[in-house]
Each structure stands twice: as structure tokens, then as C-alpha cells.
Design a protein around this motif. Structure first.
Motif, short mmCIF file in Angstrom:
data_model
loop_
_atom_site.label_atom_id
_atom_site.label_comp_id
_atom_site.label_asym_id
_atom_site.label_seq_id
_atom_site.Cartn_x
_atom_site.Cartn_y
_atom_site.Cartn_z
N ASP A 115 0.80 -1.22 0.00
CA ASP A 115 0.00 0.00 0.00
C ASP A 115 0.83 1.26 0.00
OD1 ASP A 115 -2.39 -1.11 -0.23
OD2 ASP A 115 -2.86 -1.13 1.91
N PHE A 116 1.83 1.29 0.83
CA PHE A 116 2.60 2.51 1.02
C PHE A 116 4.06 2.11 1.07
CE2 PHE A 116 4.35 6.10 3.30
CZ PHE A 116 3.61 7.16 2.80
N TYR A 147 7.55 2.93 2.42
CA TYR A 147 8.23 3.74 3.43
C TYR A 147 9.65 4.07 2.99
CZ TYR A 147 4.31 2.55 6.38
OH TYR A 147 3.05 2.42 6.88
N ASP A 205 1.87 11.54 -3.74
CA ASP A 205 0.57 11.19 -4.33
C ASP A 205 0.54 9.72 -4.73
OD1 ASP A 205 -0.29 13.75 -3.93
OD2 ASP A 205 -0.05 14.41 -6.02
N LYS A 228 1.85 7.44 -3.04
CA LYS A 228 2.02 6.70 -1.77
C LYS A 228 3.44 6.21 -1.57
CE LYS A 228 -2.75 5.35 -1.06
NZ LYS A 228 -3.66 4.29 -0.70
N GLU A 286 6.85 7.42 0.35
CA GLU A 286 7.42 8.36 1.33
C GLU A 286 8.83 8.75 0.89
OE1 GLU A 286 8.11 8.58 6.18
OE2 GLU A 286 8.32 6.68 5.16
N PRO A 288 -1.91 4.29 -8.45
CA PRO A 288 -1.52 4.64 -7.08
C PRO A 288 -2.62 4.36 -6.06
CG PRO A 288 -1.70 6.62 -8.50
CD PRO A 288 -1.96 5.43 -9.35
#
Ligand SMILES: *Cc1c(COP(=O)(O)O)cnc(C)c1O
Length: 391
Positions: A5-6, A8, A310, A312, A314, A390
Motif C-alpha cells: 500500500d505505502f 516507506y 501522491d 504513496k 514516502e 496509485p
């Protein structure tokens, strides 16, 4: 193609409980919890052997910041009234400036070379404020070691003590142990975000047995072979529990480095397939803790940060815009800092982890390409365009 999902920017993974357990049991048996216990000594010996240096060359500390503080106190002592200034590069993490202040110095920020990211020893030897300077701190930004021989020469030519904040340079020293100096101590950080970690921790690397005795003394309230406080010191000792984590981390470090090299290769491969429109700075040029993207200018940098977020992903400005722009240091003296100002507003810290997935790396690079204003790649077109969204 599936993505997490994201993504890091930094996702540390330290040794798990089972890997540490055998060492913790040794602590239970010895009932030695700190003050250079058996595990701390073992960690120092194993690190020194890994650097192919005598055991005295490594002294552990409670953090990278405390390693820098005790290296300064051992080499230069507290600032005196005649020479209150420390010349330090602005292009670093705030810990550099805070450490020199703890030792009584006032920061005067200097610029760095645009290619090596190091301070210029020749320019510093002729610095107009030199007669007020009691300390020079060089930095290994993102783990890129400065030329230690040139810093030794700077120390010799000026008589001013030189110390290196080499916090992220563990791998650089492993690969170039000859850089460990007899006259210029360096500090390492073993914080969780660095490649080799004890959770919190650090070390002073210095091939000077008497100097390292002083590091030990300064780290332990100024005591040495007695309970008398004889010199300015602090408590910078590593505990046995942190050493246990470090020993377990060392057990798996070769495998960890191979994993990082695999992720660096994924970035290189992804950039070959899909031009990111700017330079990627990857290990082994920088520490394996980092992957960096050099934007063309500030507008491109800000746009890239926005597009990645945007998507996702970081990102991090690891050194912000340099220490001289941090509120606490704004009143400090500074030379003109054009290189620091430029790099601080162009280097994007990208996700890096030993287990970063190939599809996440490809996604980051694709977003960078999109942010650079280029259209989709030929390779991407033939592969059927954007494989993921995204959302
Ligand atoms: C990580 C880092 C530090 C701080 O180290 P800690 O172990 O967190 O105290 C200092 N300087 C630089 C350049 C760093 O990257």
C-alpha cells in the motif's frame, strides 16, 4: 503486478528475539549489564577484527551523537575562551552541530565540494577565522567518507584538532579500513536507521591506544582506573543489552549486505528500463541505508516529492536544507553556502530497505520519470503502459 500500500522511506529490521536470546542469556549468567562488560568487549573486538585493526581501534558508545561528543572531548577537550569556534559543514544531520555545542564550541558553518560532498581541507587551512577555531569537524554525508589523509594533513598544518562525524560510514570503513586514522578520530552511529545497528549505539574509530583510553575515560564520567573525575566527561557507555543486539546483527551482516546490494541493483535496473530523468545515487557510492535522487532544481525537487507522495511513496530530506537553516542554528556564523543550499533543495531521499520489493522500486522510478516531465518509456509502452495505479 501488485504493490504494497505505502512505500516507506526507511523500514529498519534488527535481529529478532531468537537471534538475540543466546547473548541475553550470557548477560543473565554474568550479571554484568554495563561498564564495558564482556559483550561490549566482544563487539568491539569483532568490529576491530572486521576492520583488520587492533582491538583498541574501536570503542563503543551509547549513540552516534555521544560517539562524536566523546571523540571531540578526547581529541580536543572543551572549547577554550581563545578558540571558541568549530568549523563544521552545514550539510549534515543536526546531531553534528549539537555535539560540538555540548563540548562548548560555537558552530561556524562551511560549504562542501559539489562532487565529493566533503569540506575542502585546503580552503579550511586558510580560513579567515582560523585563529579563533579550536575544532574542525568533517562529515561523511550519507556515509561517503572524506579523504582522511587530507584531513590528517589539515590537522598537522594548522594544529587544530580534526574529528570526523562518519555516522553512516560503517560500510565505507569496512571496505576501506585503511581510512581509520591515528590522528583524526571518527564516530559511527549504530542507530536503527543505519545499516549496522544496535538499536541505539555508536563507536569511535581511532588507531591511537592512548587516545582510546581517553575516549573510555570521557565516556565514563572522566573516571579511569579510579572513581576520580579527572577530565570533562559524560556517560556515553553502551549497555550489554545493546551489545547483544550488535553481536546478533554482526552474525547476519554479510547476508544483510547482499540483500542491500540486490535492492541497489533493482534501482539500477529499473532506471535502465525507465529513465528517471535525474541521477540516482545508490550504494556502494552512499551507505546502503540510502537511495537518493538528484533533481535538476528546486522546482523539480518539490514536484518530485509531491508526485511520489501522491503515489504513496514516502521520501525524506535527510539533512533538510542544511543545519544553518534549522531554527536553533540560525544565529550561528556561516560562510556563503551555495553548494549546501543547492544540494539541500535537490536531493530526494528515496525508499531504501534490505527487503524492498522489485515492484516497489519500479514504481518509485516510474513516478520519478513522471515527475521529471518525460512521457512514458518505450519499454513501458510495449509492456502495456502503467501496470499499477496509485490508488
Ligand atoms: C545518524 C547520524 C547522526 C546521529 O547518530 P545517532 O546514533 O542517532 O546519535 C549524526 N550524524 C550523522 C551524519 C548521521 O547520519
Amino acid at each position: 503486478m501488485t504493490r504494497t500500500d505505502f512505500v516507506y522511506v526507511c523500514r529498519p529490521q534488527l535481529p529478532e528475539a531468537e537471534a538475540i536470546a543466546a547473548y541475553i542469556r550470557q548477560i543473565d549468567a554474568s550479571r554484568h549489564y554495563s561498564n564495558r562488560g564482556p559483550l561490549v568487549r566482544q563487539l568491539e573486538e569483532r568490529l576491530a577484527a572486521g576492520f583488520d585493526r587492533p582491538a583498541h581501534a574501536v570503542r563503543t558508545t551509547s549513540s552516534g551523537t555521544s560517539a562524536l561528543e566523546v571523540a571531540i572531548l578526547a581529541k580536543a577537550g572543551l572549547a577554550g575562551p581563545d578558540r571558541p569556534l568549530a568549523l563544521i559543514p552545514s550539510f549534515s544531520f543536526a546531531a553534528t552541530g549539537l555535539a560540538i555545542e555540548r563540548c562548548g564550541y560555537r558552530a561556524h558553518f562551511v560549504d562542501i565540494d559539489p562532487d565529493t560532498w566533503a569540506v575542502d581541507p585546503v580552503a579550511l587551512a586558510a580560513h579567515p577565522l582560523l585563529d579563533q577555531v579550536g575544532l574542525i569537524v568533517a562529515v561523511a554525508p550519507y556515509g561517503v567518507l572524506p579523504d582522511m589523509r587530507a584531513l590528517e594533513a589539515l590537522h598537522l598544518a594548522t594544529g587544530v584538532p580534526v574529528v570526523v562525524d562518519a555516522a553512516a560510514a560503517f560500510e565505507a570503513v569496512l571496505d576501506h579500513p585503511g581510512q581509520i586514522s591515528a590522528s583524526v578520530p571518527m564516530s559511527l552511529s549504530f542507530h536503527a536507521t543505519k545499516t549496522f545497528s544496535t538499536g541505539e549505539g555508536g563507536a569511535v574509530l581511532w588507531d591511537d591506544a592512548a587516545g582510546q583510553d581517553m575516549v573510555q575515560q570521557v565516556s565514563n564520567f572522566g573516571f579511569f582506573l579510579s572513581r576520580e573525575c579527572k577530565v570533562a566527561g559524560t556517560n556515553a557507555k553502551m549497555s550489554e543489552y545493546h551489545a547483544a543486539v550488535g553481536l546478533a546483527m554482526l552474525d547476519g551482516f554479510d547476508a544483510r549486505r547482499r540483500d542491500y546490494a540486490r535492492v541497489a541493483a533493482l534501482y539500477t535496473r529499473a532506471a535502465e528500463l525507465c529513465d528517471p530523468g535525474g541521477r540516482l545515487l545508490l550504494p556502494p557510492r552512499v551507505s546502503s541505508a540510502y537511495a537518493l535522487y538528484e533533481a535538476r532544481d528546486e522546482a523539480h525537487f518539490l514536484h518530485a516529492e509531491r508526485v511520489l507522495l501522491d503515489g504513496k511513496v514516502e521520501t525524506r530530506r535527510w539533512y533538510e536544507d542544511g543545519q544553518h537553516t534549522q531554527p536553533h542554528f540560525r544565529a550561528s556564523g556561516a560562510d556563503p553556502l551555495p553548494v549546501t543550499d543547492s544540494l539541500g533543495r535537490r536531493l530526494v531521499g528515496l525508499p531504501m530497505a534490505h527487503d524492498l520489493a522489485a515492484q516497489d522500486v519500479a514504481w518509485v522510478v516510474r513516478l520519478l520519470r513522471q515527475a521529471s516531465g518525460a512521457g512514458p518509456d518505450a519499454a513501458e509502452e510495449t509492456a502495456g503502459g502503467r501496470a499499477t495505479t496509485p490508488a
